[in-house]
Scaffold this motif. Structure first.
Motif, PDB file in Angstrom:
ATOM      1  N   ARG A   1      39.911  34.176  38.815  1.00 15.35           N
ATOM      2  CA  ARG A   1      41.514  33.772  39.212  1.00 15.35           C
ATOM      3  C   ARG A   1      42.316  34.319  38.937  1.00 15.35           C
ATOM      4  NH1 ARG A   1      41.006  27.692  35.154  1.00 15.35           N
ATOM      5  NH2 ARG A   1      39.062  28.906  35.702  1.00 15.35           N
ATOM      6  N   TYR A   2      42.459  35.632  37.183  1.00 17.54           N
ATOM      7  CA  TYR A   2      43.736  35.468  37.317  1.00 17.54           C
ATOM      8  C   TYR A   2      43.829  37.166  37.586  1.00 17.54           C
ATOM      9  CZ  TYR A   2      43.059  32.616  33.543  1.00 17.54           C
ATOM     10  OH  TYR A   2      43.512  31.279  32.716  1.00 17.54           O
ATOM     11  N   LEU A   3      42.332  38.234  38.052  1.00 17.27           N
ATOM     12  CA  LEU A   3      42.104  39.250  38.439  1.00 17.27           C
ATOM     13  C   LEU A   3      43.031  38.682  40.380  1.00 17.27           C
ATOM     14  CD1 LEU A   3      41.787  42.299  39.472  1.00 17.27           C
ATOM     15  CD2 LEU A   3      39.382  41.574  39.442  1.00 17.27           C
ATOM     16  N   VAL A   4      42.540  37.415  40.764  1.00 25.12           N
ATOM     17  CA  VAL A   4      42.793  37.044  42.357  1.00 25.12           C
ATOM     18  C   VAL A   4      44.564  37.011  41.923  1.00 25.12           C
ATOM     19  CG1 VAL A   4      43.283  35.005  44.158  1.00 25.12           C
ATOM     20  CG2 VAL A   4      41.213  35.681  42.646  1.00 25.12           C
ATOM     21  N   GLU A   5      45.658  36.588  41.125  1.00 25.62           N
ATOM     22  CA  GLU A   5      46.498  36.837  40.620  1.00 25.62           C
ATOM     23  C   GLU A   5      47.599  37.688  40.475  1.00 25.62           C
ATOM     24  OE1 GLU A   5      48.114  33.814  37.392  1.00 25.62           O
ATOM     25  OE2 GLU A   5      50.170  34.938  37.790  1.00 25.62           O
ATOM     26  N   LEU A   6      46.439  38.877  40.071  1.00 28.52           N
ATOM     27  CA  LEU A   6      47.225  39.978  39.524  1.00 28.52           C
ATOM     28  C   LEU A   6      46.999  40.588  41.597  1.00 28.52           C
ATOM     29  CD1 LEU A   6      44.570  42.161  37.418  1.00 28.52           C
ATOM     30  CD2 LEU A   6      47.603  40.825  36.972  1.00 28.52           C
ATOM     31  N   ILE A   7      46.096  40.543  41.895  1.00 27.83           N
ATOM     32  CA  ILE A   7      46.045  40.955  43.286  1.00 27.83           C
ATOM     33  C   ILE A   7      46.990  40.645  44.172  1.00 27.83           C
ATOM     34  CG2 ILE A   7      44.524  41.465  45.552  1.00 27.83           C
ATOM     35  CD1 ILE A   7      42.054  40.712  43.960  1.00 27.83           C
TER      36      ILE A   7
END
Lengths: 412, 412, 412, 412
Positions: free
Chosen positions: C219-225
């Protein structure tokens, strides 16, 4: 801006001392100007630099001076400084502002003379006997009310270790905490270093953990002791208990090995071994009473090798020989470490770090462990001379003994 | 509540199969009732249990049945079930609901007959040729449109591995991912197992990483190959490049060893070695042209040993022999792994896991690495038969060769 | 004794370049004499040294010159040297004596003019187009017969990275591969560096392993993207499969989380996820067909972020988007890495090392892993700019996102 | 062949107790025959087995009986056996053949009555006061001449821990020493367990290492203490010194954090902190004199939380509160561990293992460390109830506090 001028000399470029000093100055928020530099033109030549340091406040300047002193950079006026001494206010307490030692060779200036600090060790104070003109490294728990202790850092000189010319292999191993090394070569180097140490009448200290017995390597440590490659042994209750358990219940250990280490009787034998030695009164007595007839500690007793068994809260028992008070254990270790020139630490974290804390930086240290974290941890603690080897202790000792056997023949 | 009755037999108590099945039932939210149990009274006797499973919904019941089937628990009516087959909708795609394989011996029921699934491997589908009455494990990328693929889990039977009676040491090592083991004994066991394998005409697969060359262990792998203890070798570009670099620039590697591994010319030699082999056209050609005259791959060529060099994105070059397409590399590995009965994996994570994925559970696997995490990872992947040994690969291979030399004399 | 004179300038004392050069000369068996040295008096000033090197043979001298060139030490006559070019003898083969690149900025002298080598990357050759006066880094597999390739090291100049004045925190982290760090501060620094990169229109490359999904950090990588902190993503089949499995079978992954990761249905879902995407024709198609509706790769498709999925022999499936040929995958990675100024590598060894091999030394690299060995390995590979952080990837990304959220407000 | 009949009952199949017992019998070289078995049909039902054991010699039979007793398998005639008591021959020495304890609930039969052994702990003896009809676990160093100590294993009964019905998440974590876990869920479980413990008036023991301070996690431990989630704290000199150093020299620690942990003044502050507390007379006094005004130990003093600081040979100083004698430290820990029902061990090996040795098997233990080896080591020591979590301690504690805050609201 407050300013001071320091000088530094030796193999300061080649040994990275000058770059480190410049680095520290800037990291601590100060500025430098190199007033004069003479660089040795050849490898063997020494270099010299005079550096002016500027800091925002006297306090900051002091911090910089204190720090770069560890690398041998001394204020020019220091040659004529004397140390400031203050009496310890109570037992076990240093005076405020006490000077805290490194493990590098150190001298203090008292009554216009530089005297060496004896028994240097990191994280201690320096006590001075002005009458006798002697300076001594003092662990905090030993300070007595009224002892004269160095405060501040004036009149204190530190001699950084320079890398040797020509280089020795040992040095190159310093940073090599890696599992993918051609270890055969490194082990041969360690063997040669041990041999050289003994030829020069140097003392070798071995620090070892119980993994030595678990992995079947005890026999090689016995061989090292028999061949006079161990002058003093530091360990804990664990090494001794497992060694003695193996000496006492050999056959059932044989059974254990056949069925793997988790065999059923482990616990019992280990506590029974402790009970037997407690009954005998100690390891030496157990050897004399023929209770134990082989193994590492049997051989130490027979060969009259000093050992220190230091207590830990994870000990079962412990054996009567274990020094359960940790301060007394440290003091025993300090005493027995005197005159050691090579330390070989194997398969132990606690005892290796504790020993590293007590040794001067001039003692060559080799740390062997299968866990890279242990090896790295030891190298990180300011024991600058530590050489790490990440490998399995049993084959390490097997190879080491092989080299020492082989190499003794040419000298015969 | 939906119910089904399953039966399970064999050494199900002793081999922990029954407890595991009961565990799974409850963990998946279902209930069990043991309708009948017959426990073997002696070690060699087999046991039997009939268990009624109750679940809230048919779906849940299916999930439980699918899962416990992996441990050999089969619905009683299943004996008369047949597999359901469905045509693959397109190339490289299984039909919905396809049955996903384990690496355990498996049979499917087609036209009222149980037939063994050939080339079993985990995480594949099962293709059935009804005419020929053959069932085959099918990796997803090989499925062709129209291929008949098993869907659901009816008519599929799995044969769990039971622990052997009497136990073999090997088994006990299974969970022993520990650095503090008496490794000498374990290495001897591995040597004996290799010898037994060869006496029974079994094939031994070696999977090795470049650490073998870095740590100076290549010579021992050469010895294993020469003594017929390696029938096939899986590795990557790295092992081959470092082996060939060592064969080509031996003296400068000698120099490197004298100055430690980080010596200056490493990179260049490694790329030059690659260039030389590319120029020759491949490893075999380089051997034929006398470009390389020793080392692991030289010996493989001379002894006519199959090797598969599988490509990876971290490869430099690579050598012409490297199969850069990973699917083709897997297929080569699958083919060469046929008939292997012992796999020895050393100092590699990627190749060890990739190989573990392709081997049936019946192949004995030994994984040796200095890093416990690698050994644990391999044991965790459902390759139930993996034996881990946490040690340094160079002394491991040195000891292994020693045992194999010693042990060959008695048979002579 | 053969002699040559080299010059070196810049922050050579402070950046440890001069000591390193002197070190190398002696280690390679040669001698030096410092003919002239001018040391910058202040931090910002540059220094200069002229050094005479003496070696026993011309070959040895060449080796020394080749090596110290990597640190910017250039023979004085070199300013007028030109590179020697030789035609590649066949496809995929460099001419003998080819120059092997470092990942540092490099220039070659052609027709009396210095031209920069484009797309610099370590362990390649340098191809020169004399007409166009362009020089290009050439991976060995791309060389074509007749291509003009630099041989020897004359006419090649390397620009070592100097430490920046003033220092950046990042630099100090370089060697800090330790678990006992105040990581909060370091994570804030990384966040600030990412923000600065984006403000300057720089591109950020993320390289990630499947642990990101397993530990709940997707979920945090999604947020970074979503927040535009990822311009390109490198990964393998594993990350994509687990991300998609989580997107497809969310609830059952929920169930898995409730019962711990080893839950029973893992394998099946993972292969089913692969099958679904193969059926759809690829990840993009699966997004367009609404097969997947959330997760890392869904977000990449929606935000039109480039990703490269590189194949490995341990892949199941793989997904249709995976580039199974490792050479083609490297070439895709090369292409997409163009213009990247910050690389964030998390929870992956294979992809991190492969990417590190392809990046020029000027790209800032941050490597995060819970295993210190991975972090150390990356720092050891000559990717000089790598910053290591030993921590758990899930809380790392959680904190990083928190900082990036917090820090965006001030700019609003 | 000598024979004996044992009985075992409970959830012996489901809890793997029966298979383990059968395993042990065979591994110890004996044979078994199952005379009778009744298997519980449903989850909650208990099972029962009567097993005849045959061994070659009485000694071997005794060994088997002693070992399987640890799993609750008791000779049928034992119900009427009484323990054999023998007087300790001297201080600190058990009588020959003494019974060595496990950490499982244990009872002994004295004068035809079964009495529970108090303060059970592994690797001790059992002392019996026949008058008072009380049995007590006795560490070897506490035994007094004439104390009546159990010898042999007749009349001793052990109650193995059965897995709970229904299962708790905690149990499933047991073997999960893996870095790739969905840790969020596990941390929530730990939080819930802590909350439950406090609701039931249970005591929570925290054992912590200095990494807690180095990684910036001290504030969260302070929060746990403030929220009444810590009833007793075990640590060493290191945690206390670093906590106090941080309390005393906060700003300069701030400086340190800005410049990374290896900042220059580390050593000095640490020794100065020790000196300040020695001057004050101890931690409590330092709090009372307002020398320290925040931090872990400040909060302990303010909240009146018991702590034990156990000495180690690697200590500097130490602080006056440190119990330097390791036997006395163990005794303090024993005393303070009374009544603990949950132990949370973080970032420490020595103190975690020492504490694990002293706790009965019924205390739930959670061990958190970034190093999988530490977590594994703790789980391997027979502290059967240990739950391992491989993660970074700072984010672990941050999340734990977050859960405890969140979860307190529903109960409000």
């Amino acid at each position: 801006m407050v300013r001071s001028i320091v000088e530094i000399s030796g193999h300061i470029i080649d040994s990275l001392i000058l770059p480190k000093v410049l680095d520290l100055i800037v990291n601590l928020g100060a500025e430098f100007e190199i007033l004069k530099i003479q660089v040795g033109h050849r490898r063997a030549d020494r270099s010299f630099a005079r550096i002016q340091i500027g800091a925002a406040t006297p306090n900051e300047l002091e911090r910089v001076l204190a720090k770069i002193k560890e690398h041998g950079a001394l204020p020019v006026e220091t040659e004529h400084d004397s140390v400031e001494l203050r009496a310890a206010p109570m037992a076990g307490v240093f005076p405020d502002g006490f000077y805290s030692t490194t493990n590098l060779p150190t001298a203090v200036r008292v009554n216009d003379r530089w005297i060496d600090v004896e028994s240097i060790e990191m994280d201690c104070g320096i006590g001075v006997d002005v009458q006798a003109m002697r300076a001594q490294c003092v662990p905090i728990h030993r300070v007595q009310p009224g002892d004269l202790i160095v405060v501040g850092h004036h009149g204190v000189k530190i001699f950084p270790l320079e890398r040797q010319v020509p280089r020795q292999t040992f040095e190159f191993m310093n940073n090599a905490v890696s599992t993918e090394q051609p270890k055969g070569f490194l082990i041969r180097e360690i063997a040669e270093s041990m041999k050289r140490t003994r030829q020069e009448q140097g003392r070798i200290l071995v620090v070892a953990g119980p993994g030595l017995v678990h992995t079947g390597a005890a026999r090689y440590l016995v061989e090292l002791i028999e061949r006079d490659y161990v002058q003093v042994l530091f360990a804990g209750n664990g090494l001794a208990v497992h060694d003695i358990e193996s000496a006492l219940y050999g056959t059932s250990l044989g059974v254990n090995l056949d069925k793997n280490i988790r065999a059923s009787e482990g616990h019992q034998h280990h506590l029974r071994a402790i009970n037997e030695i407690r009954k005998a009164g100690g390891i030496k007595q157990a050897v004399e009473q023929n209770v134990i007839q082989r193994g590492i500690f049997f051989t130490c007793v027979k060969k009259n090798i000093d050992f220190v068994l230091a207590g830990s809260i994870r000990d079962d028992g412990p054996l009567p020989d274990v020094v359960t008070d940790t301060l007394r254990a440290q003091d025993h270790m300090r005493e027995k470490a005197q005159g050691v020139s090579l330390a070989l630490m194997m398969a132990t974290t606690l005892h290796a770090i504790a020993t590293g804390n007590l040794l001067p930086a001039t003692v060559k240290t080799v740390c062997v462990d299968i866990n890279p974290a242990v090896v790295t941890k030891l190298s990180d603690r300011g024991t600058f001379q530590a050489t790490g080897l990440v490998t399995d202790v049993e084959p390490f000792l097997r190879s080491l003994c092989q080299h020492l056997r082989d190499e003794q023949q040419p000298t015969a």
